[in-house]
Design an enzyme around this catalytic site. Structure first.
Site, PDB file in Angstrom:
ATOM      1  N   GLY A  61       0.810  -1.217   0.000  1.00  0.00           N
ATOM      2  CA  GLY A  61       0.000   0.000   0.000  1.00  0.00           C
ATOM      3  C   GLY A  61       0.842   1.264   0.000  1.00  0.00           C
ATOM      4  O   GLY A  61       0.360   2.337  -0.390  1.00  0.00           O
ATOM      5  N   SER A  62       2.083   1.171   0.408  1.00  0.00           N
ATOM      6  CA  SER A  62       2.970   2.342   0.388  1.00  0.00           C
ATOM      7  C   SER A  62       3.687   2.493  -0.944  1.00  0.00           C
ATOM      8  O   SER A  62       4.310   3.525  -1.195  1.00  0.00           O
ATOM      9  CB  SER A  62       4.003   2.240   1.516  1.00  0.00           C
ATOM     10  OG  SER A  62       3.372   2.411   2.762  1.00  0.00           O
ATOM     11  N   SER A 103       6.827   4.549   3.769  1.00  0.00           N
ATOM     12  CA  SER A 103       6.328   3.417   4.557  1.00  0.00           C
ATOM     13  C   SER A 103       5.318   3.952   5.558  1.00  0.00           C
ATOM     14  O   SER A 103       5.677   4.754   6.431  1.00  0.00           O
ATOM     15  CB  SER A 103       7.464   2.710   5.301  1.00  0.00           C
ATOM     16  OG  SER A 103       6.919   1.771   6.215  1.00  0.00           O
ATOM     17  N   SER A 105       3.779   2.534   8.086  1.00  0.00           N
ATOM     18  CA  SER A 105       4.146   2.214   9.473  1.00  0.00           C
ATOM     19  C   SER A 105       5.518   2.767   9.830  1.00  0.00           C
ATOM     20  O   SER A 105       5.806   3.054  10.987  1.00  0.00           O
ATOM     21  CB  SER A 105       4.176   0.696   9.663  1.00  0.00           C
ATOM     22  OG  SER A 105       5.192   0.138   8.830  1.00  0.00           O
ATOM     23  N   THR A 108       8.759  -1.113   7.754  1.00  0.00           N
ATOM     24  CA  THR A 108       8.901  -2.180   6.757  1.00  0.00           C
ATOM     25  C   THR A 108      10.375  -2.363   6.414  1.00  0.00           C
ATOM     26  O   THR A 108      11.046  -1.419   5.982  1.00  0.00           O
ATOM     27  CB  THR A 108       8.048  -1.832   5.518  1.00  0.00           C
ATOM     28  OG1 THR A 108       6.688  -1.761   5.956  1.00  0.00           O
ATOM     29  CG2 THR A 108       8.163  -2.868   4.427  1.00  0.00           C
ATOM     30  N   ARG A 155      -3.100   0.802   2.877  1.00  0.00           N
ATOM     31  CA  ARG A 155      -3.771   0.804   1.564  1.00  0.00           C
ATOM     32  C   ARG A 155      -4.949   1.756   1.529  1.00  0.00           C
ATOM     33  O   ARG A 155      -5.456   2.065   0.442  1.00  0.00           O
ATOM     34  CB  ARG A 155      -4.210  -0.621   1.203  1.00  0.00           C
ATOM     35  CG  ARG A 155      -5.191  -1.252   2.157  1.00  0.00           C
ATOM     36  CD  ARG A 155      -5.374  -2.719   1.833  1.00  0.00           C
ATOM     37  NE  ARG A 155      -6.359  -3.377   2.670  1.00  0.00           N
ATOM     38  CZ  ARG A 155      -6.146  -3.810   3.910  1.00  0.00           C
ATOM     39  NH1 ARG A 155      -4.974  -3.620   4.485  1.00  0.00           N
ATOM     40  NH2 ARG A 155      -7.106  -4.434   4.588  1.00  0.00           N
ATOM     41  N   GLU A 241      -6.120  -7.985  -0.409  1.00  0.00           N
ATOM     42  CA  GLU A 241      -6.022  -7.585   0.997  1.00  0.00           C
ATOM     43  C   GLU A 241      -7.375  -7.362   1.655  1.00  0.00           C
ATOM     44  O   GLU A 241      -7.536  -7.655   2.833  1.00  0.00           O
ATOM     45  CB  GLU A 241      -5.166  -6.316   1.129  1.00  0.00           C
ATOM     46  CG  GLU A 241      -3.699  -6.572   0.802  1.00  0.00           C
ATOM     47  CD  GLU A 241      -2.804  -5.409   1.182  1.00  0.00           C
ATOM     48  OE1 GLU A 241      -2.869  -4.956   2.335  1.00  0.00           O
ATOM     49  OE2 GLU A 241      -2.044  -4.931   0.313  1.00  0.00           O
ATOM     50  N   HIS A 257       0.418 -10.484 -26.381  1.00  0.00           N
ATOM     51  CA  HIS A 257       1.602 -11.155 -26.923  1.00  0.00           C
ATOM     52  C   HIS A 257       2.011 -12.364 -26.084  1.00  0.00           C
ATOM     53  O   HIS A 257       3.077 -12.927 -26.299  1.00  0.00           O
ATOM     54  CB  HIS A 257       2.755 -10.154 -27.041  1.00  0.00           C
ATOM     55  CG  HIS A 257       2.412  -9.019 -27.964  1.00  0.00           C
ATOM     56  ND1 HIS A 257       2.617  -9.075 -29.316  1.00  0.00           N
ATOM     57  CD2 HIS A 257       1.804  -7.829 -27.720  1.00  0.00           C
ATOM     58  CE1 HIS A 257       2.183  -7.946 -29.870  1.00  0.00           C
ATOM     59  NE2 HIS A 257       1.675  -7.174 -28.921  1.00  0.00           N
ATOM     60  N   LYS A 351       5.647 -10.396   8.826  1.00  0.00           N
ATOM     61  CA  LYS A 351       6.533  -9.343   9.356  1.00  0.00           C
ATOM     62  C   LYS A 351       7.073  -9.741  10.728  1.00  0.00           C
ATOM     63  O   LYS A 351       8.238  -9.535  11.035  1.00  0.00           O
ATOM     64  CB  LYS A 351       5.788  -8.002   9.429  1.00  0.00           C
ATOM     65  CG  LYS A 351       5.569  -7.375   8.060  1.00  0.00           C
ATOM     66  CD  LYS A 351       4.917  -6.003   8.165  1.00  0.00           C
ATOM     67  CE  LYS A 351       4.738  -5.411   6.767  1.00  0.00           C
ATOM     68  NZ  LYS A 351       4.028  -4.147   6.734  1.00  0.00           N
TER      69      LYS A 351
HETATM   70  C1  F6R Z   1      -1.575  -3.142   4.635  1.00  0.00           C
HETATM   71  C2  F6R Z   1      -0.987  -2.924   3.350  1.00  0.00           C
HETATM   72  C3  F6R Z   1       0.355  -3.507   3.072  1.00  0.00           C
HETATM   73  C4  F6R Z   1       1.471  -2.590   3.574  1.00  0.00           C
HETATM   74  C5  F6R Z   1       2.841  -3.198   3.326  1.00  0.00           C
HETATM   75  C6  F6R Z   1       3.993  -2.264   3.696  1.00  0.00           C
HETATM   76  O1  F6R Z   1      -2.765  -2.386   4.702  1.00  0.00           O
HETATM   77  O2  F6R Z   1      -1.579  -2.292   2.533  1.00  0.00           O
HETATM   78  O3  F6R Z   1       0.448  -3.747   1.701  1.00  0.00           O
HETATM   79  O4  F6R Z   1       1.369  -1.345   2.929  1.00  0.00           O
HETATM   80  O5  F6R Z   1       2.957  -4.362   4.087  1.00  0.00           O
HETATM   81  O6  F6R Z   1       3.818  -1.737   4.976  1.00  0.00           O
HETATM   82  P1  F6R Z   1       3.998  -0.166   5.198  1.00  0.00           P
HETATM   83  O7  F6R Z   1       2.989   0.484   4.295  1.00  0.00           O
HETATM   84  O8  F6R Z   1       3.696   0.061   6.632  1.00  0.00           O
HETATM   85  O9  F6R Z   1       5.406   0.140   4.825  1.00  0.00           O
END
Ligand code: F6R
Length: 357
Positions: A61-62, A103, A105, A108, A155, A241, A257, A351
């Site tokens: 999502g980031s 990111s 959070s 990541t 996301r 998701e 193709h 994670k």
């Molecule tokens: C969870 C989501 C995931 C996170 C990914 C990276 O809602 O969309 O795809 O975006 O795991 O984590 P972040 O965004 O915290 O770096």
């Protein structure tokens, strides 16, 4: 949890949504507005002399905001945007690169690793995060930090994560000012929200109708290269998701193709595929022609094929019209499967396992 049989039972749909995914979707126009005016407007930017390329590094999502930036700026900017979803950066990254480390959070590990590498290579870095380790590193290193509000899923934070990168490019003079286009997009999303919301009955709600078509089918989402490709990828990710279901995406003309040849076997399984073609009347005329022929090729092979058309004035409105429809569709699909769209336990598990390693 019980599967929702009738998408007109608004209470039942909303009861499944314990983390407020519908609220976050409703709030997307406001989020884009805040992102445009509050988040990126004041942050102090690095002294940048000659930028030859831009890298957005992030995951899931980031990262999708990076693809939006890449697709949207492709015809408007002399400098290329590359999206990096990895621990390591491409070899060309150096002092003439602007790196957005994104990111939600801030924790990541792939993004943290790429951030450190960008610093070592002497790139100009801008961090986009709610905090976490990335926030700490940016503070330690004196790296410009775009502080994103927390409390929603990454996301669901596409506005917060994408719009500021666009604004930074404008402030650096790399991209012409387009706040009018952003405002037009926000207004248009407000209109669309009223058409896609849970209170709108299925008979009038395109997202509910799409969810019904995709229920118990494997969605295959096709976009067009350079315009709706990013939306196809977004739909796939949101179905994965939010609805916890598989989905696949590809782009025209490339899929003409290779992928199209694979629509022969196994016949019973192909009947479980539902193809969604994301269309924009501004796509290349030859792509329109290709779509007509391609639809004929798969007509009796798959369960069905549905076209969803972009709408709105500006390029941003058109991209977001399709994203918004796909986001809502994925949450309605979650309701049909009786699953809470918010939690992504398996991502959290991965994670955790990696962290404890
Ligand atoms: C969870 C989501 C995931 C996170 C990914 C990276 O809602 O969309 O795809 O975006 O795991 O984590 P972040 O965004 O915290 O770096």
């Amino acid at each position: 949890m019980n599967a929702v049989k009738d998408l007109n039972c608004t209470d039942e749909i909303c009861k499944l949504d314990t983390t407020g995914m519908f609220e976050a979707l409703k709030g997307l126009p406001v989020q884009c507005d805040r992102a445009c005016w509050d988040l990126a407007g004041h942050v102090e930017l690095p002294e940048i002399e000659a930028i030859s390329n831009i890298v957005v590094t992030g995951l899931g999502g980031s990262a999708i905001g990076g693809d939006l930036l890449r697709v949207y700026t492709a015809g408007k900017m002399a400098v290329p945007v590359i999206v990096n979803r990895d621990y390591v950066l491409p070899g060309f990254v150096g002092p003439d690169t602007l790196v957005f480390a994104v990111s939600y959070s801030g924790n990541t590990e792939e993004t943290l690793s790429a951030y450190e590498e960008a610093r070592l290579r002497g790139a100009s870095v801008v961090a986009v995060t709610t905090g976490g380790r990335l926030g700490e590193l940016a503070a330690r290193d004196g790296v410009p930090l775009i502080g994103v509000p927390g409390g929603i899923s990454p996301r669901a934070a596409t506005g917060f994560l994408f719009i500021p990168t666009l604004r930074v490019l404008q402030r650096l003079g790399l991209l012409p000012d387009n706040v009018d286009e952003i405002s037009e997009m926000i207004d248009y999303m407000r209109t669309l929200q009223k058409e896609l919301a849970p209170e709108v009955p299925a008979e009038e709600n395109q997202a509910k109708q799409l969810a019904q078509k995709l229920f118990n089918r494997i969605p295959v989402i096709w976009g067009s290269s350079g315009t709706t490709e990013v939306v196809a990828q977004r739909w796939k990710g949101q179905i994965n998701e939010n609805a916890k279901a598989p989905a696949y995406w590809n782009v025209l003309p490339e899929l003409n193709h290779n992928e199209i040849v694979g629509f022969q076997f196994p016949k019973e399984l192909l009947k479980k595929l539902h193809v969604v073609i994301l269309r924009d009347e501004r796509d290349h005329p030859r792509v329109h022609k290709r779509i007509e022929i391609t639809r004929e090729v798969i007509r009796d092979v798959v369960d069905g094929c549905t076209e969803v058309w972009a709408s709105g004035e500006g390029d941003l409105s058109r991209i977001f019209s399709l994203i918004y429809t796909g986001d809502y569709t994925s949450v309605y699909l979650a309701a049909l499967y009786g699953i809470d769209p918010g939690p992504v336990k398996v991502i959290d598990y991965l994670k955790r396992e990696l962290r404890d390693d």
